[in-house]
Every structure is written in structure tokens, then in C-alpha cells.
Design an enzyme around this catalytic site. Sequence first.
Site, PDB file in Angstrom:
ATOM      1  N   SER A  52       0.940  -1.494  -0.231  1.00 46.06           N
ATOM      2  CA  SER A  52       0.002   0.029  -0.365  1.00 46.06           C
ATOM      3  C   SER A  52       1.135   1.086  -0.274  1.00 46.06           C
ATOM      4  O   SER A  52       0.102   2.172  -0.228  1.00 46.06           O
ATOM      5  CB  SER A  52      -1.324  -0.093   1.430  1.00 46.06           C
ATOM      6  OG  SER A  52       0.049   0.303   2.770  1.00 46.06           O
ATOM      7  N   LYS A 116       0.759   4.904   6.859  1.00 46.65           N
ATOM      8  CA  LYS A 116       0.815   5.481   5.893  1.00 46.65           C
ATOM      9  C   LYS A 116       1.307   7.584   6.086  1.00 46.65           C
ATOM     10  O   LYS A 116       1.872   7.416   6.969  1.00 46.65           O
ATOM     11  CB  LYS A 116      -1.076   5.926   6.413  1.00 46.65           C
ATOM     12  CG  LYS A 116      -1.634   4.576   5.901  1.00 46.65           C
ATOM     13  CD  LYS A 116      -1.762   3.692   5.008  1.00 46.65           C
ATOM     14  CE  LYS A 116      -2.550   2.373   5.210  1.00 46.65           C
ATOM     15  NZ  LYS A 116      -3.124   1.735   3.108  1.00 46.65           N
TER      16      LYS A 116
END
Length: 215
Positions: A52, A116
Site C-alpha cells: 500500500s 500511511k
Amino acid sequence: MNQIARTERASSKRRAFSWVWRFAVLAIILGLLSTIIFRATVTDLFHIDSNSMQSTLNPGQSIAVDRRAYRDAPPQRGDVIVFDGRGSFLPYARASFADDLLGALSLTGTGSKYVKRVIGVGGDTVECKGPHCQITVNGQTVEEPYIFSGDAPSEQEFSVKVPEGRLWVMGDHRSTSKDSRSLLGASGGGMISVDRVVGKATDIVWPLDQRATIR
């Protein structure tokens, strides 16, 4: 006398062995405690097992996480952070005091931890309107050179106001990342609490031939 001498020598050897053994056990315990304290207060390690955040971070890499980075100031836009997803990315999971304590001491796994990039902070309006849209923050287009090659900034439209004390986060590999966009209808709206941030991802430390500063 010889028997007595042999007995005394054997006893002396046993005492010496016992002392060495106790010293070795004590050294191991102290070493483990030092490592736990260091990881809990200074620098932790986090293993990357998803794609990701490609190509900034790739599966199989390990990164250093600075736990001191946000003691005096909250995360800033563009920072790559590691955080505990309970209550946001895991909207219905709740941590007990014991869970939080073990997590702070780096004694629990990374099952509830995520990495993230911060896109919006408290008070920001983050938007993406139209197909293959550009991300805007407070009406200003965000330049994102870190986005995975070939990805659009977002295929999903959204417009959110980030509450104070919360963060809007996204992965760099936008087409595969499950991030704040995926949880708009969930508890917390996919925006994580600043209190759940473990620290700032600073460096790739493994494999050795891929060591680099995270930007």
C-alpha cells in the site's frame, strides 16, 4: 587430604559455574529490558508486509520509527507515520489499558499497526472531485511525487473536513491502498486520532542494500 582437596576444588568449580550462569542470565535480562525500553521510548522497528505504500516502501522492508518525533508537535502533512488502527482502520476494535501498555513496550505484534502518509491534519478540508482528480487541501492542489507510477491521486471522489486531533491518511500506492477513503462510513470516518500515532517513519533499515531516508 587428597580427597578433601578434590572435593574443595569441585565445590569451587561449581560455585564459579553458578556465578557465571547467574551473570549470563542477568546480562540477558538486562539486555532485553534495555531493548524494550529503547524501542518503547526512542526508536521502534516496523516490518512492511503490504504494497500500500509502494514505491516509497516495499514488502519485506523494515523501517525505523521515531517515537519521539511528535512529543512537542503533532504530525504534519506529508509525514509517513505508523499508527495503531484500533478505533479507526479497525473501527470496532477497542484497546484495553493492558493492550496499550504492551503496545507501548513493543511487546505486541504489528497486527493493528499501519503505515500511511498524512495528507490532512486537524482543521483541513481535503477533497478530490472528478475522475482522476488531484488532491486538494484547503483549496490548494497537493503535489505528490511519491504516488506510485501510473496511479491517479484517487479514483474515489471525496470531500472531508478533518476534525481537530485527527488525521486524514492515504497510502502512496493509491490503487491498492485501504486508507481513510475506504472508511468514510465507518466509526471515526477513517480519520485516526493523533493519540494513536506510534511515531514517524524515518528510515528504511533492512535489507541493508536498500537503506534510505523515507521522504
